[in-house]
Design a protein around this motif. Sequence first.
Motif, short mmCIF file in Angstrom:
data_model
loop_
_atom_site.label_atom_id
_atom_site.label_comp_id
_atom_site.label_asym_id
_atom_site.label_seq_id
_atom_site.Cartn_x
_atom_site.Cartn_y
_atom_site.Cartn_z
N ASN A 45 41.82 -83.92 51.27
CA ASN A 45 41.40 -82.82 50.40
C ASN A 45 42.64 -82.15 49.84
O ASN A 45 43.53 -81.74 50.59
N LEU A 46 42.72 -82.03 48.52
CA LEU A 46 43.81 -81.33 47.87
C LEU A 46 43.26 -80.17 47.04
O LEU A 46 42.05 -80.05 46.84
N ILE A 47 44.17 -79.30 46.59
CA ILE A 47 43.76 -78.14 45.82
C ILE A 47 44.33 -78.24 44.41
O ILE A 47 45.52 -78.49 44.23
N HIS A 48 43.47 -78.06 43.43
CA HIS A 48 43.87 -77.93 42.04
C HIS A 48 43.76 -76.46 41.63
O HIS A 48 42.96 -75.71 42.20
N LYS A 49 44.54 -76.08 40.66
CA LYS A 49 44.43 -74.74 40.09
C LYS A 49 43.93 -74.86 38.65
O LYS A 49 44.23 -75.84 37.96
N LYS A 50 43.17 -73.88 38.24
CA LYS A 50 42.72 -73.83 36.85
C LYS A 50 42.84 -72.41 36.34
O LYS A 50 42.78 -71.45 37.11
N ILE A 51 43.02 -72.27 35.04
CA ILE A 51 43.15 -70.96 34.41
C ILE A 51 41.90 -70.70 33.59
O ILE A 51 41.59 -71.44 32.65
N ASN A 52 41.18 -69.67 33.99
CA ASN A 52 39.91 -69.32 33.37
C ASN A 52 40.08 -68.04 32.56
O ASN A 52 40.59 -67.03 33.07
N LEU A 53 39.67 -68.07 31.30
CA LEU A 53 39.81 -66.91 30.42
C LEU A 53 38.44 -66.36 30.05
O LEU A 53 37.46 -67.10 29.95
N ASP A 54 38.40 -65.04 29.82
CA ASP A 54 37.24 -64.38 29.23
C ASP A 54 37.68 -63.91 27.84
O ASP A 54 38.25 -62.82 27.69
N PRO A 55 37.43 -64.69 26.80
CA PRO A 55 37.93 -64.36 25.46
C PRO A 55 37.39 -63.03 24.93
O PRO A 55 38.00 -62.44 24.03
N MET A 56 36.28 -62.55 25.49
CA MET A 56 35.67 -61.34 24.97
C MET A 56 36.47 -60.08 25.32
O MET A 56 36.32 -59.04 24.67
N ILE A 57 37.32 -60.15 26.35
CA ILE A 57 38.04 -58.95 26.76
C ILE A 57 39.56 -59.09 26.72
O ILE A 57 40.29 -58.16 27.05
N ILE A 58 40.06 -60.26 26.32
CA ILE A 58 41.51 -60.43 26.22
C ILE A 58 42.02 -59.59 25.05
O ILE A 58 41.50 -59.65 23.93
N GLN A 59 43.04 -58.78 25.32
CA GLN A 59 43.59 -57.92 24.27
C GLN A 59 44.39 -58.75 23.26
O GLN A 59 45.12 -59.68 23.64
N ASP A 60 44.27 -58.40 21.98
CA ASP A 60 44.97 -59.12 20.91
C ASP A 60 46.48 -59.10 21.10
O ASP A 60 47.18 -60.06 20.74
N GLU A 61 46.99 -57.98 21.67
CA GLU A 61 48.44 -57.84 21.84
C GLU A 61 49.02 -58.89 22.80
O GLU A 61 50.22 -59.12 22.83
N TYR A 62 48.13 -59.53 23.62
CA TYR A 62 48.62 -60.49 24.62
C TYR A 62 48.44 -61.95 24.17
O TYR A 62 48.83 -62.86 24.89
N ILE A 63 47.84 -62.16 23.03
CA ILE A 63 47.54 -63.53 22.60
C ILE A 63 48.81 -64.39 22.49
O ILE A 63 48.86 -65.52 22.99
N ASP A 64 49.84 -63.85 21.84
CA ASP A 64 51.06 -64.65 21.67
C ASP A 64 51.76 -64.90 22.99
O ASP A 64 52.27 -66.00 23.25
N LEU A 65 51.80 -63.88 23.87
CA LEU A 65 52.44 -64.05 25.19
C LEU A 65 51.66 -65.06 26.04
O LEU A 65 52.26 -65.87 26.77
N LEU A 66 50.34 -65.00 25.94
CA LEU A 66 49.51 -65.91 26.73
C LEU A 66 49.67 -67.35 26.23
O LEU A 66 49.74 -68.29 27.03
N ALA A 67 49.72 -67.53 24.93
CA ALA A 67 49.92 -68.87 24.37
C ALA A 67 51.26 -69.46 24.83
O ALA A 67 51.35 -70.65 25.16
#
Length: 616
Positions: A76-98
């Motif tokens: 058994n191994l562990i994977h990580k995943k990144i889950n986003l909620d696009p409805m509440i992500i602030q626009d100011e963070y879009i470029d940093l997140l990308a």
Amino acid sequence: MRIARVQGYRNRQALVKICFILIVLIFTYRAFSVSEIQANDISLKTKASKNSEFALVEKSMRGNILDRNNNLLAINLIHKKINLDPMIIQDEYIDLLAEALEIPFQDFKDQIANKKANKRKYFIVKDKLKVNDPILKKISELKKMRSKVCFKEVKLPSLTLVDKAKKVIGMKPTIKESIEVNECSRQKIAGVAIESSGFRYYPKKDSIAPLIGKINSENIGVFGIEAEYDRYLAGVNGIKRIADNKNNSNIYYDAETIKQFEDGENLTLTIDSDIQFHVFNAIKEQAEFHEADSAAAIVLSPNGEILALANYPSTNPNNLESYSADDYRNRVFSDKTEPGSTMKPFTMLLALDKGIITATDDELIDVTKRVANIKPDNKFFQMTIQRILEKSHNLGTVMVAENIENEDFYNTWQKLGFGKSLGVMPGTENQGELRHFSNWRDSDKRSLSFGHGPMTTNLAQLARAYLVFANEGAIPSLKLIKAENYNDSLEQVFTPESTKRISEILDSVASNNGSGYRAVIDGYSIAGKTGTAEMVIDGKYSKDGAKRAYFVGYSPAEKPKYIMAVRLDHPKKCYLSWAPTKRNRCQGSNSASIAFQKAMQRILINDSEINSQVEG
């Protein structure tokens, strides 16, 4: 100065007092009775109690599968995943997140805009990340940051005292238009979560997939070892009842264990993953070269431990995008077939034990007379037992079998394990059949003597029968699970003297004089027997040349350490050994023997103990 009271003052004063007392009494009553209010036939008190209780499932960790040397076969191994909620992500963070996600800015911006337009709150932007992936570190650092975030908020103007008074007495306040206000504050990024997901990983991939099998999305084994031993590997999920408990305004949780949590057990197999690798690659190469439909092989140690169990075609069980049940088919256990001439040594062993033959160099068997539909080949006339086995001569074998009683045949074949389950993988095994001798015709005994007629077997049963040559005529049970002490007793099938003599003859079969000449390995002693059997298709023997080719052998010829059975199903492209470009009909001697030779050579070369003996 005396103030005059208004007429009816005392009455009005009494009325106010009475109203006030009534309000207090009603409020007090409601405070004590609210918990008993019924809601959908359940009191609010009971409902609140239930809402403060819930069951927590503790998922068990599936046990690992290991080989005899503690190499991992399933983990058994562990994977990580990144889950986003696009409805509440602030626009100011879009470029940093990308930038942190290593996605082009415009592409990421378009993805988020598309999800928002469709009101999607769940967006797995990265999946199957290793725990040390640099992206995870960047996202973690981003989540710690605070940046200035501005947003517009719609507000209603504050109520005036007059509007508040109107509201108190139940009147509607003056309706006022809402206003839009710009608000700015330093905030952390919202709607970004790093989640973990466990998955089953198979390090040896396609070399062992049909044996190990796989699990489904519910963590349940569906093929192979994963399915056969699921009750040990899966463990037991725990269940706890969680309830809040209030004491002096401090809330804490009591956990009551309803079902005890248990992790799955590790399972250690007798398999040697290095030998498994060599065998799988050898049968894969030869199946592809000879254009065979499929191939299978099994390697045993003298005490019955299964060292390798390979099947082709196979698949990579870590690839979840493609699936074929046929790629998980364990042909070693599941296919019941006629083993052909690989059974001839046992006919000779039985005859030698019964005193029907002597198997000496001066004993000659007449092979000039036809027996039923088995005709002389006009190549041989008087043959020794050694010559009969070397040339895999059907008529010579039948001439010996004619003097063996049906019951002796049947009892000996039963002792060898034919027609009975091996008990290793009951859910996978097709145990074949051995029809009772009371139902035999004369032709049944004759065909049985060279591996046809009233019997079918799987490849594991056939390999096990050859263990008599490693145990002085006795046979142990097969083992797939490694244990400290097996407490296994051997069943004596043939005498040690007879077994030794036939084994000496099988040494010559795998030589330039015998049908197994392509199984010869320079510098090592090999003994064994070829076999070829027509395939049964739609209840009839194939007339189009569809055959199964076998070789079962062992090395060293004296005191064997490895016993191997190989089968190729319907090989279509075979060549003469002295003319490698000239096609020939496919048989065990020119297809399965080569697969055996390639696999066994790789095993022996990598065995330091045998190499030191050879050098000595």
